[in-house]
Design an enzyme around this catalytic site. Structure first.
Site, PDB file in Angstrom:
ATOM      1  CD  GLU A 201     -18.076 -13.735  11.062  1.00 10.54           C
ATOM      2  OE1 GLU A 201     -18.158 -13.369  12.227  1.00 10.54           O
ATOM      3  OE2 GLU A 201     -17.930 -12.954  10.100  1.00 10.54           O
TER       4      GLU A 201
ATOM      5  CD  GLU B  67     -21.991 -12.259   8.105  1.00 16.01           C
ATOM      6  OE1 GLU B  67     -21.474 -11.241   8.577  1.00 16.01           O
ATOM      7  OE2 GLU B  67     -22.236 -13.282   8.760  1.00 16.01           O
TER       8      GLU B  67
END
Ligand code: BG6
Length: 472
Positions: free
Chosen positions: A175, A369
């Protein structure tokens, strides 16, 4: 048509949230080892050292370190083709800036990869998942320091060489957008500096991560051609709050703030949007000779991202995004239902963003995810009836299928988050669970750590066995 034959089904974890054994086997502390738990309404507090008298949930987490054989066997039972995990940097280099790695740490991951191999499970390794060594935070101010590029590069040299025959899929940073948007300490281990604006600090730190990532990708491409190197975007995906033209522009602006990170890692240069963004934020980037070349030479092979929710973009909202629980504070969407932690569930949005990313970059995509953080109840007879989780996952997998079948998206795989219960990154809670396997552990650290198969375990097993054809 359906998913490709070699579709990578599996689950995702991160060392700091899962492994535990925070000071065993020669490991040093990471920034998360000094983080207290928060809650949906209270942010986690990060200490600069481990203090006596506090409970640090990541210290034991759900103890993959001592359960890896059992856990990988459970993954194999579900039919996993891939297991996303990270290598704790401070297990290999306790401070992060050493020359010589910690052999015991390296050996642990040898064991994990060998165990995966036994069952034909491919590891997908995140090189840095929010777990910069605490020492680097305290002594260098984390990624704000350019020195971290070299430390990270050395870490990559060591793990690439060691695991070259065991790991094929790599993600350079988890991320990466969250360093500038959301949580600079978690993603970049950098604290505010007097006289330096937060934008200046975080975009500079992000530049260091771009260069570090590009150098790692370049090394991999030159020396280990069998590797596939990916970037990982945090799923801060915006949809317009209304059809007002102002909201349309805000929606575009906020999404472009995320695409900034893909542009840098996939196209390898600061384009017109990037330059405009930096100007608008008053950022003057310090670049060194060679940075531009390396960014160009180190572009990734695929794009991975997390997808939990969408966020409404409205002209009236404060554009400086605020983390709330694990979500982002924004106007409520009347068409969506939020999780107990405020994430607004939007499966259709996944199709939109799969298309958006694929159209922009024409690179294979990987959803690494996705999942529902929820409170589960273990029944007396050791069951967890998590139909709410099955429903969430089913709706998202159906949408991925549509994106493949109807839109022709090149999708490599799917690893839902926290396949075995683990500690929440956003809040440090244990009760916010994502897994197919329940782990007996509570928010105060009580519990036997025993594993239990949830209903979703059997459901996911069937999904994988039918390559996503049977989602019932
Ligand atoms: C992603 C992170 O942001 O979301 C994970 O990469 C994290 O580390 C996951 O755990 C879910 O968020 P949370 O706060 O519910 O753990």
């Amino acid at each position: 048509m359906g998913f490709r034959k070699d579709f990578l089904w599996g689950g995702a974890t991160a060392a700091n949230q899962y492994e535990g054994a925070w000071n065993e086997g020669g490991k040093g502390p990471s920034i998360f080892d000094a983080a207290l738990a928060g809650s949906a309404s209270k942010a986690r507090e990060y200490h600069s050292e481990i203090k006596k008298g506090y409970y640090y949930p990541n210290h034991t987490a759900t103890d993959f370190y001592h359960h890896y054989k059992e856990d990988i066997a459970l993954m194999a039972e579900m039919g996993f083709k891939v297991f996303r995990m990270s290598i704790a940097w401070s297990r290999i280099f306790p401070h992060g800036d050493e020359e010589t790695p910690n052999e015991e740490g390296l050996k642990f991951y040898d064991n994990v990869f060998d165990e995966c191999k036994k069952y034909g499970i491919e590891p997908l390794v995140t090189i840095l998942h929010y777990e910069t060594p605490l020492y680097l935070a305290n002594h260098y101010n984390g990624w704000y320091s350019r020195k971290l590029i070299d430390f990270y590069y050395h870490f990559c040299e060591v793990i690439f060489e060691r695991y070259q025959n065991k790991v094929k899929y790599w993600l350079t940073f988890n991320e990466i957008n969250c360093i500038a948007i959301g949580n600079p300490y978690m993603a970049g281990a950098c604290r505010p500096v007097e006289g330096v604006s937060m934008n200046q600090l975080t975009y500079q730190a992000a530049h260091h991560q771009f260069v570090a990532s590009a150098k790692a990708v370049k090394l991999a491409h030159e020396k280990y051609p069998q590797f596939q190197m990916g970037m990982m975007l945090g799923g801060l995906f915006f949809i317009p709050d209304s059809c007002r033209p102002e909201d349309m522009l805000k929606f575009q602006e906020l999404n472009y703030q995320q695409f900034y990170f893909c542009d840098l890692q996939c196209r390898g240069y600061y384009n017109n949007h990037a330059k405009a963004l930096l100007k608008q934020k008053g950022v003057g980037l310090k670049m060194e000779e060679g940075d531009e070349e390396v960014l160009k030479e180190g572009t990734v092979d695929f794009i991975s991202f997390s997808y939990y929710m969408t966020i409404n973009a409205s002209e009236e909202d404060n554009p400086e995004l605020k983390l709330a629980g694990s979500g982002i504070a924004s106007k409520k969407n009347p068409y969506l239902i939020a999780t107990d932690w405020g994430m607004e569930i939007n499966p259709k949005g996944l199709r939109y963003f799969l298309n958006e990313l694929y159209d922009r970059y024409q690179l294979p995509l990987f959803v690494v995810e996705n999942g529902l953080g929820a409170v589960d109840t273990l029944t007396e007879d050791g069951k967890v009836h998590d139909d709410y989780r099955i429903d969430y996952l089913r709706r998202h997998i159906q949408v991925m299928k549509d994106a493949v079948d109807l839109d022709g998206i090149d999708l490599m795989g799917y690893t839902s988050w926290g396949c075995i219960d683990l500690i929440s990154a956003g809040t440090g809670e244990m009760k916010k669970r994502y897994g197919y396997v329940y782990v007996d552990r509570d928010d105060l650290g009580n519990g036997t750590l025993k594993r239990y198969r949830k209903d979703s375990f059997y459901w996911y097993k069937k999904v994988i066995a039918t390559n996503g054809e049977d989602l019932d």
